[in-house]
Write an enzyme that holds these catalytic residues in place. Sequence first.
Site, PDB file in Angstrom:
ATOM      1  N   HIS A  14      -4.334 -17.289  -5.036  1.00  0.00           N
ATOM      2  CA  HIS A  14      -5.206 -16.544  -4.125  1.00  0.00           C
ATOM      3  C   HIS A  14      -6.452 -17.324  -3.723  1.00  0.00           C
ATOM      4  O   HIS A  14      -7.258 -16.822  -2.950  1.00  0.00           O
ATOM      5  CB  HIS A  14      -5.619 -15.233  -4.803  1.00  0.00           C
ATOM      6  CG  HIS A  14      -6.416 -15.501  -6.051  1.00  0.00           C
ATOM      7  ND1 HIS A  14      -5.851 -16.031  -7.179  1.00  0.00           N
ATOM      8  CD2 HIS A  14      -7.729 -15.364  -6.309  1.00  0.00           C
ATOM      9  CE1 HIS A  14      -6.798 -16.196  -8.091  1.00  0.00           C
ATOM     10  NE2 HIS A  14      -7.960 -15.801  -7.581  1.00  0.00           N
ATOM     11  N   ASP A  15      -6.650 -18.517  -4.276  1.00  0.00           N
ATOM     12  CA  ASP A  15      -7.816 -19.328  -3.909  1.00  0.00           C
ATOM     13  C   ASP A  15      -7.437 -20.495  -2.993  1.00  0.00           C
ATOM     14  O   ASP A  15      -8.301 -21.249  -2.554  1.00  0.00           O
ATOM     15  CB  ASP A  15      -8.468 -19.946  -5.162  1.00  0.00           C
ATOM     16  CG  ASP A  15      -9.074 -18.909  -6.079  1.00  0.00           C
ATOM     17  OD1 ASP A  15      -9.501 -17.844  -5.587  1.00  0.00           O
ATOM     18  OD2 ASP A  15      -9.136 -19.166  -7.292  1.00  0.00           O
ATOM     19  N   ASP A  30      -3.910   3.781   2.857  1.00  0.00           N
ATOM     20  CA  ASP A  30      -5.340   3.594   3.108  1.00  0.00           C
ATOM     21  C   ASP A  30      -5.674   2.147   3.483  1.00  0.00           C
ATOM     22  O   ASP A  30      -6.839   1.760   3.540  1.00  0.00           O
ATOM     23  CB  ASP A  30      -6.178   4.042   1.890  1.00  0.00           C
ATOM     24  CG  ASP A  30      -5.840   3.254   0.636  1.00  0.00           C
ATOM     25  OD1 ASP A  30      -4.958   2.358   0.704  1.00  0.00           O
ATOM     26  OD2 ASP A  30      -6.448   3.517  -0.419  1.00  0.00           O
ATOM     27  N   GLU A  44      -7.203 -20.786 -16.498  1.00  0.00           N
ATOM     28  CA  GLU A  44      -7.605 -21.382 -15.237  1.00  0.00           C
ATOM     29  C   GLU A  44      -8.662 -22.405 -15.605  1.00  0.00           C
ATOM     30  O   GLU A  44      -9.823 -22.080 -15.839  1.00  0.00           O
ATOM     31  CB  GLU A  44      -8.184 -20.350 -14.258  1.00  0.00           C
ATOM     32  CG  GLU A  44      -8.336 -20.969 -12.882  1.00  0.00           C
ATOM     33  CD  GLU A  44      -9.508 -20.438 -12.084  1.00  0.00           C
ATOM     34  OE1 GLU A  44      -9.536 -20.673 -10.876  1.00  0.00           O
ATOM     35  OE2 GLU A  44     -10.409 -19.804 -12.656  1.00  0.00           O
ATOM     36  N   ASP A  82      -9.542 -16.494 -16.395  1.00  0.00           N
ATOM     37  CA  ASP A  82     -10.364 -16.988 -15.298  1.00  0.00           C
ATOM     38  C   ASP A  82     -11.427 -17.984 -15.793  1.00  0.00           C
ATOM     39  O   ASP A  82     -12.114 -17.712 -16.784  1.00  0.00           O
ATOM     40  CB  ASP A  82     -11.062 -15.771 -14.658  1.00  0.00           C
ATOM     41  CG  ASP A  82     -11.750 -16.087 -13.356  1.00  0.00           C
ATOM     42  OD1 ASP A  82     -11.039 -16.416 -12.397  1.00  0.00           O
ATOM     43  OD2 ASP A  82     -12.990 -15.991 -13.290  1.00  0.00           O
ATOM     44  N   ASP A 140       0.850  -1.195   0.000  1.00  0.00           N
ATOM     45  CA  ASP A 140       0.000   0.000   0.000  1.00  0.00           C
ATOM     46  C   ASP A 140       0.888   1.248   0.000  1.00  0.00           C
ATOM     47  O   ASP A 140       1.631   1.477   0.945  1.00  0.00           O
ATOM     48  CB  ASP A 140      -0.881  -0.064   1.265  1.00  0.00           C
ATOM     49  CG  ASP A 140      -1.646   1.228   1.503  1.00  0.00           C
ATOM     50  OD1 ASP A 140      -1.774   2.023   0.555  1.00  0.00           O
ATOM     51  OD2 ASP A 140      -2.116   1.425   2.647  1.00  0.00           O
ATOM     52  N   ASP A 177      -5.380 -10.362 -15.403  1.00  0.00           N
ATOM     53  CA  ASP A 177      -6.349 -11.416 -15.169  1.00  0.00           C
ATOM     54  C   ASP A 177      -7.554 -11.122 -16.061  1.00  0.00           C
ATOM     55  O   ASP A 177      -8.104 -10.021 -16.010  1.00  0.00           O
ATOM     56  CB  ASP A 177      -6.774 -11.398 -13.695  1.00  0.00           C
ATOM     57  CG  ASP A 177      -7.035 -12.774 -13.157  1.00  0.00           C
ATOM     58  OD1 ASP A 177      -7.818 -13.491 -13.790  1.00  0.00           O
ATOM     59  OD2 ASP A 177      -6.463 -13.121 -12.109  1.00  0.00           O
TER      60      ASP A 177
END
Length: 543
Positions: free
Chosen positions: A319-320, A25, A253, A200, A21, A98
Amino acid sequence: MEKKFYLENVVYQIYPRSFCDSNGDGIGDINGIISKLDYLQDLGVGILWLSPIYKSPLDDIGYDVSDYMDIHPDYGTLADMDNLISEAKKRGMRIVMDLVVNHTSDEHAWFIASKDINSPYHKFYYWRKGRANNKKPPNNWDSMFSGSAWKYDKDVDMWYLHLYGEKQVDLDYHNEEVIQEVEKILKFWLDRGVYGFRCDVINQIYKTSLANGRKRLYMTGKEHYLNQPGNHLILKRFYDDVFSKYDCFTVGETYNIDINETKKFVDHELTMCFNFEHLNLERAKIPVFKKKYRPATLKKVIKKWQENLDWNTNVFENHDQHRSIERFGSLDYYEESGKMLAMLLLTLRGTPYIYQGEEIGMADNSYASLDEINDISAHKVYAQIKKIFPFFSEKKIMEMVDLNNRDHSRTPMQWDDSMYGGFSTSKPWIKDNPVDCQRTNVKKALADPTSLFHFYKELIRIRKDNPVLSYGKIRFLPANKNVLAYYRYDNNDSFLVVVNLAKKKIKNAFYEDGEIVLSSYQRKDLLSLDYLMPYECYLVKCK
Ligand code: NOJ
């Protein structure tokens, strides 16, 4: 094999919301990524795949796009993106986006317009009348996130199809205009200088029919939308019209796919496909139930794919998924098991994919209740389990949810041991993992020459310096059921790789005339290697 950037370079997946970041934030952003490019260059990776950063209501953290040609303000602007592409290029790295085009967000302008049945956009989606006088969904398909795959819209007085969340609406690829719009998106980004796409759920985009599916405990309906012949025709179109005209690469994917099916997708459609067979080894057929993981099964699955597919994707995390060390190794041996996985990733035949934090061995987080979890699918699974098994205790339900909780790998990147791990100066958008941050972080890993990070870096360097580790053939040697031993070889060079997949000490059977170039137990001498220690691995350059 013709030389290609994607065959000899390593992909690093960034989950932008949790990477770095830059403006305090609590949300990762593009400028944060730019600030870490030197770190990534030092690690040696060549391709950066960014999880979605497009405009989105973020119901599924960007896998629900509301504008494919703009950036979500949380992450920055198109100008920041151009800057990232060019800063990466200066360092010899390329950016991959992606591509999420099975569905759009319900806040996409196309979907909003589609609610008018006279609009041309109405036919962009699967709007249908329901069964039983419009009271029941048009068919019995399941959403991947549990429950029905249809949602009733009272303004339209029709149902729409969503194979994922209710805010992720499936596009209808029978419509030529949809195909053309997607091609515009592909060109938009390729012309801006991106190197390609991670596509995806790309083997679900074509629905052959909307007939009822055979009743299953999970994915009812899949015979009508998974790996369909029409799916191949559309991807061939994308390839002929767009991909073949650029120096680019695509990775699908492709869920629920076997080797033969994969071969069809890589025949002038996609460059390569993800295979998840080894990432489902500890899940039962109904994925909320656990199955015992056995290293010998991992060995079998790896061997099968390596021996039968010309080019693989080598991947243990994304990330899954849960973090890999506790799945395939053990936290007591986190350096050793992390190194064992790194050795496989970087020396098996295929393109290696590292997920942010994997190179420092980040571990799963802990979640006491649903309130601490952000992931939409975990919430849906919770509701579904409660409905089907109301007699299960809360503890049992949370265990089942945990198996499918994708927040574990989405915790902020651990840059150092300060507050919020150096990810941000404010409280992160997702529950962080301060305990793990003390155990492992980038600062600590960089300072220790024997760390997992340095092992990754060295492996990447060795892979780059020795093209045989990318282009060479692979041959497996007979070995103990928990040991993977293989040669990577071509006409000039040969390497031997030996990996103990288990926590046990195992008698070593591999003596080779050559030099150990990398060993997870810092061995220098092959002759003293009588036993492989837990998760031990080594790489030998053969004479
Ligand atoms: C696969 C993505 O990896 C996952 O995060 C997402 O929820 C689904 N596709 C739906 O887009």
